[in-house]
Design an enzyme around this catalytic site. Sequence first.
Site, PDB file in Angstrom:
ATOM      1  N   ASN A 181      -1.803  -9.238  11.283  1.00  0.00           N
ATOM      2  CA  ASN A 181      -0.773  -8.197  11.309  1.00  0.00           C
ATOM      3  C   ASN A 181      -1.374  -6.827  11.629  1.00  0.00           C
ATOM      4  O   ASN A 181      -2.412  -6.608  11.345  1.00  0.00           O
ATOM      5  CB  ASN A 181      -0.125  -8.349   9.798  1.00  0.00           C
ATOM      6  CG  ASN A 181      -0.982  -7.432   8.837  1.00  0.00           C
ATOM      7  OD1 ASN A 181      -0.775  -6.200   8.753  1.00  0.00           O
ATOM      8  ND2 ASN A 181      -2.163  -8.177   8.102  1.00  0.00           N
ATOM      9  N   CYS A 199      -9.239   2.135   5.245  1.00  0.00           N
ATOM     10  CA  CYS A 199      -8.473   3.137   5.926  1.00  0.00           C
ATOM     11  C   CYS A 199      -9.467   3.932   6.824  1.00  0.00           C
ATOM     12  O   CYS A 199     -10.581   4.253   5.878  1.00  0.00           O
ATOM     13  CB  CYS A 199      -7.487   3.863   5.328  1.00  0.00           C
ATOM     14  SG  CYS A 199      -6.959   2.973   3.640  1.00  0.00           S
ATOM     15  N   GLY A 219      -6.845 -16.625   2.095  1.00  0.00           N
ATOM     16  CA  GLY A 219      -6.508 -17.776   2.629  1.00  0.00           C
ATOM     17  C   GLY A 219      -6.284 -18.680   1.346  1.00  0.00           C
ATOM     18  O   GLY A 219      -6.339 -20.182   1.388  1.00  0.00           O
ATOM     19  N   THR A 228      -8.091  -8.180   5.089  1.00  0.00           N
ATOM     20  CA  THR A 228      -8.235  -8.620   6.505  1.00  0.00           C
ATOM     21  C   THR A 228      -9.381  -8.544   7.315  1.00  0.00           C
ATOM     22  O   THR A 228      -9.844  -7.429   7.267  1.00  0.00           O
ATOM     23  CB  THR A 228      -6.895  -8.573   7.148  1.00  0.00           C
ATOM     24  OG1 THR A 228      -6.720  -7.090   7.379  1.00  0.00           O
ATOM     25  CG2 THR A 228      -5.667  -8.850   6.374  1.00  0.00           C
ATOM     26  N   GLY A 230       0.872  -1.436   0.005  1.00  0.00           N
ATOM     27  CA  GLY A 230       0.079  -0.021  -0.010  1.00  0.00           C
ATOM     28  C   GLY A 230       0.862   1.158  -0.147  1.00  0.00           C
ATOM     29  O   GLY A 230       1.981   1.344   0.776  1.00  0.00           O
ATOM     30  N   GLY A 283       0.632  -1.456   9.707  1.00  0.00           N
ATOM     31  CA  GLY A 283       0.307   0.127   9.875  1.00  0.00           C
ATOM     32  C   GLY A 283       0.317   0.657   8.566  1.00  0.00           C
ATOM     33  O   GLY A 283       0.781   2.008   8.545  1.00  0.00           O
ATOM     34  N   ASN A 293      -7.122   0.708  -2.057  1.00  0.00           N
ATOM     35  CA  ASN A 293      -7.739   0.017  -0.574  1.00  0.00           C
ATOM     36  C   ASN A 293      -8.333   0.967   0.044  1.00  0.00           C
ATOM     37  O   ASN A 293      -7.849   2.159   0.590  1.00  0.00           O
ATOM     38  CB  ASN A 293      -6.161  -0.205   0.205  1.00  0.00           C
ATOM     39  CG  ASN A 293      -6.556  -0.805   1.502  1.00  0.00           C
ATOM     40  OD1 ASN A 293      -7.688  -0.922   1.955  1.00  0.00           O
ATOM     41  ND2 ASN A 293      -5.410  -0.720   2.400  1.00  0.00           N
TER      42      ASN A 293
END
Length: 319
Positions: free
Chosen positions: A84, A145, A259, A208, A61, A87, A142
């Site tokens: 994870n 956030c 997965g 995730t 990212g 960050g 993404n």
Amino acid sequence: MGLKKMERSSNRSGNDPALQISLGPLKLQNPVMAASGTFGYGEEYADLFPVKKLGAFVTKGLSFAPRKGNPPPRVAETPAGMLNAIGLENVGLKAFLREKLPRLRKLGCPILVNIFGNTIEEYGEMAKGLEGVEGVAGLEVNISCPNLKAGGSLFAADPRSVYLVTTRVRQATSAFFMVKLSPNVADIAKIAQAAEEAGANAVSLINTLLGLAIDVRTRTPVLANITGGLSGPAIKPVGLAMVWKVAQAVKIPVVGMGGIVSPEDALEYLIAGATAVEVGSAHFIDPRAPLKIIEGIRKYLQIHGLAHISALVGSLKTK
Ligand SMILES: Cc1cc2nc3c(=O)[nH]c(=O)nc-3n(C[C@H](O)[C@H](O)[C@H](O)COP(=O)(O)O)c2cc1C
């Protein structure tokens, strides 16, 4: 399989027309990509196998300004997966263009840059900054956030903010982009529809799942960030159900992940309705996993007498 033999078979699969797919305007030689944050900047893997055999690879990212990420510990092992909380550490747009991209171009594989922002405007800036840049095949946006201007709720959680982010990115670029959806939402189909309406070329999912691990001796969280994102085989059934739902709700292509470690896992996603897949945490166990998956899909098509992978996409029999 011996190294030589594997190399030969992956050479074959690299040029196999039966595996070629389209994500709207983006044509890929096969449907297997490396997922964001799990494949570095590609060059880390260049010694392990020919990265150009991948359908595409998605970068870590990237944000406008560099980010340090969270303090350690940032990863923890869990049953059948990992947590994870990196960050979103990254070098920032300027250093990416100057230092990372020239080397990435040499890998010979389509590169999708995974972008994120703190505000809707920042998403637009990122898309603009990467518009027309040589070697960038497209973007993965993404949206997992916090929207700082809207009090920190996730962009991904609300169809309206997904619509606004996607619209801004569409205005800023004519390049291919897909919006990466979060599973931490009430109705993922509605979120996917908002991205489609606002002009996304595709959607990718899942990011995730929110998770927590606790050290009972100290009664402290295992991760310094307290919570983290769960990935790996543990989340596959969630990813499959969401891909299946979303594939029925939108007309744009769906890219599935969560997965995937074996060819069978990837086949499940294709049958559920994904046109392509991304491989993530599996890289930490076997960096060559994507190559084995490409080869396994090719063999499955042969064994089942299917001329092209499209015969498989969305072929789930529910009656
Ligand atoms: C260490 C790590 C870092 C990640 N970093 C990013 C990231 O920067 N941007 C992003 O969109 N997803 C990121 N992800 C999410 C993955 O791309 C993927 O959506 C998720 O791990 C599910 O796939 P998997 O179960 O195959 O790992 C990261 C995942 C891991 C494990």
